[in-house]
Write an enzyme that holds these catalytic residues in place. Structure first.
Site, mmCIF file in Angstrom:
data_model
loop_
_atom_site.group_PDB
_atom_site.id
_atom_site.type_symbol
_atom_site.label_atom_id
_atom_site.label_comp_id
_atom_site.label_asym_id
_atom_site.label_seq_id
_atom_site.Cartn_x
_atom_site.Cartn_y
_atom_site.Cartn_z
ATOM 1 N N ARG A 144 0.844 -1.184 0.000
ATOM 2 C CA ARG A 144 0.000 0.000 0.000
ATOM 3 C C ARG A 144 0.886 1.243 0.000
ATOM 4 O O ARG A 144 2.026 1.227 0.475
ATOM 5 C CB ARG A 144 -0.917 0.020 1.225
ATOM 6 N N LYS A 168 -1.729 -2.643 8.052
ATOM 7 C CA LYS A 168 -2.889 -2.211 8.824
ATOM 8 C C LYS A 168 -2.913 -2.916 10.172
ATOM 9 O O LYS A 168 -2.547 -4.083 10.281
ATOM 10 C CB LYS A 168 -4.182 -2.514 8.056
ATOM 11 N N HIS A 239 -2.560 2.348 -5.871
ATOM 12 C CA HIS A 239 -3.357 1.152 -5.612
ATOM 13 C C HIS A 239 -3.561 0.354 -6.898
ATOM 14 O O HIS A 239 -3.758 -0.853 -6.862
ATOM 15 C CB HIS A 239 -4.704 1.535 -4.997
ATOM 16 N N ARG A 242 -0.805 -1.984 -7.147
ATOM 17 C CA ARG A 242 -1.073 -3.088 -6.219
ATOM 18 C C ARG A 242 -2.040 -4.094 -6.859
ATOM 19 O O ARG A 242 -1.816 -5.307 -6.806
ATOM 20 C CB ARG A 242 -1.651 -2.511 -4.935
ATOM 21 N N HIS A 265 -3.757 -8.971 3.426
ATOM 22 C CA HIS A 265 -5.203 -8.999 3.622
ATOM 23 C C HIS A 265 -5.548 -9.850 4.836
ATOM 24 O O HIS A 265 -5.057 -10.972 4.980
ATOM 25 C CB HIS A 265 -5.904 -9.593 2.397
ATOM 26 N N TYR A 274 -9.274 -10.487 -7.132
ATOM 27 C CA TYR A 274 -8.270 -10.564 -8.196
ATOM 28 C C TYR A 274 -8.461 -11.795 -9.068
ATOM 29 O O TYR A 274 -8.042 -11.809 -10.225
ATOM 30 C CB TYR A 274 -6.863 -10.517 -7.597
#
Length: 293
Positions: A144, A168, A239, A242, A265, A274
């Site tokens: 990210r 995150k 992004h 990504r 994730h 994806y």
């Protein structure tokens, strides 16, 4: 408890216990503030009927489906917190349903376009060296933009071709990268970064022209400028690189769990989009090439 006391306590919970980003905390508090304004009574009176009325009002005001889904999720987090605090005898959020937000397929580069984007940043000036290293690392790792901006020099393990990323929720992960990214990083760190580094630069891997740690806005401008030089490439930000990295990994045979780990994730559901991208591209290629399509 009064409205301001409730908001303050909930905000502290989000910041210090959930460890959410300042941006996410602000969004949650804005939504809860709207909910409490609609309630216009003590929080103890909050029930599922009020929640549904609030969301119906948002719908009537023309809010997008994705916005409604996000606000319903915020409401459920808030009511669960209130229940744990003893302010609500039951958790009304458990009875609150919401339609899932539509998940649009992200725009991605094809592999030839990705190569052209990397090649668009060439030269020996510090800015050109930095921009090439940024593009190579974003595409090589799928990190990210916030994770890239937070990288320090020591986060790059040159021997193992791995970069240590703080993702995150302050979850750390190691992401591999290849030789092109390593070469670009070496050129930046040896021939570019020392020319921009200042006393206050600290350990930041990527710097701005004034020597401070690079910010997300600058990285977005770098990516947009590179994409603008590639004919037919979709206009997208970091992004998008990504998305492209994840799609190309799956098209190359990587399994979904590995891609989930690389991207950081928390849920496999976030990664599965994806596979949809790859299927759409396969379908497009089929229609173009198969005589019976």
């Amino acid at each position: 408890m009064g409205r301001d006391e409730v908001l303050g306590a909930f905000g502290r919970y989000l910041r210090f216990e959930r460890d959410l980003s300042p941006h996410t905390v602000r969004a949650y508090l804005t939504d809860v503030s709207s909910l409490l304004d609609h309630l216009n009574r003590p929080v103890e009176d909050l029930d599922v009927a009020v929640l549904r009325e609030w969301l119906a009002g948002q719908h009537d005001a023309g809010k997008a489906r994705a916005t409604l889904a996000r606000r319903a999720a915020c409401a459920r987090t808030f009511t669960a917190y209130c229940h744990r605090q003893g302010w609500l005898a039951e958790d009304p959020g458990l009875l609150l349903g919401s339609a899932k937000a539509p998940r649009d397929l992200p725009a991605v580069l094809d592999q030839e376009q990705a190569q052209e984007v990397m090649d668009s940043a060439s030269g020996v000036e510090p800015k050109e060296l930095r921009d090439r290293a940024i593009l190579e690392l974003l595409y090589a790792t799928g990190v990210r933009v916030s994770e890239l901006c937070g990288l320090d020099v020591d986060d790059v393990d040159r021997d193992r071709h791995v970069v240590r990323v703080m993702g995150k929720g302050r979850k750390e992960r190691s992401v591999p990268f290849g030789l092109p990214a390593l070469r670009a990083l070496d050129r930046w760190c040896i021939h570019g970064r020392p020319l921009w580094a200042r006393a206050g630069s600290g350990p930041a891997l990527f710097l701005g022209v004034r020597g401070g740690r690079i910010d997300a806005g600058t990285v977005r401008r770098v990516v947009h400028a590179a994409l603008a030089q590639v004919e037919g490439a979709p206009d997208m930000g970091p992004h998008g690189l990504r998305h492209s990295a994840a799609t190309h990994l799956l098209e190359g045979g990587a399994d979904l769990r590995s891609v989930q780990e690389l991207l950081g994730h928390a849920s496999l559901n976030s990664t599965q989009i994806y596979t949809h991208v790859s299927i759409e591209r396969l379908r497009a290629a089929y229609k173009q090439a198969h005589p019976r399509a």
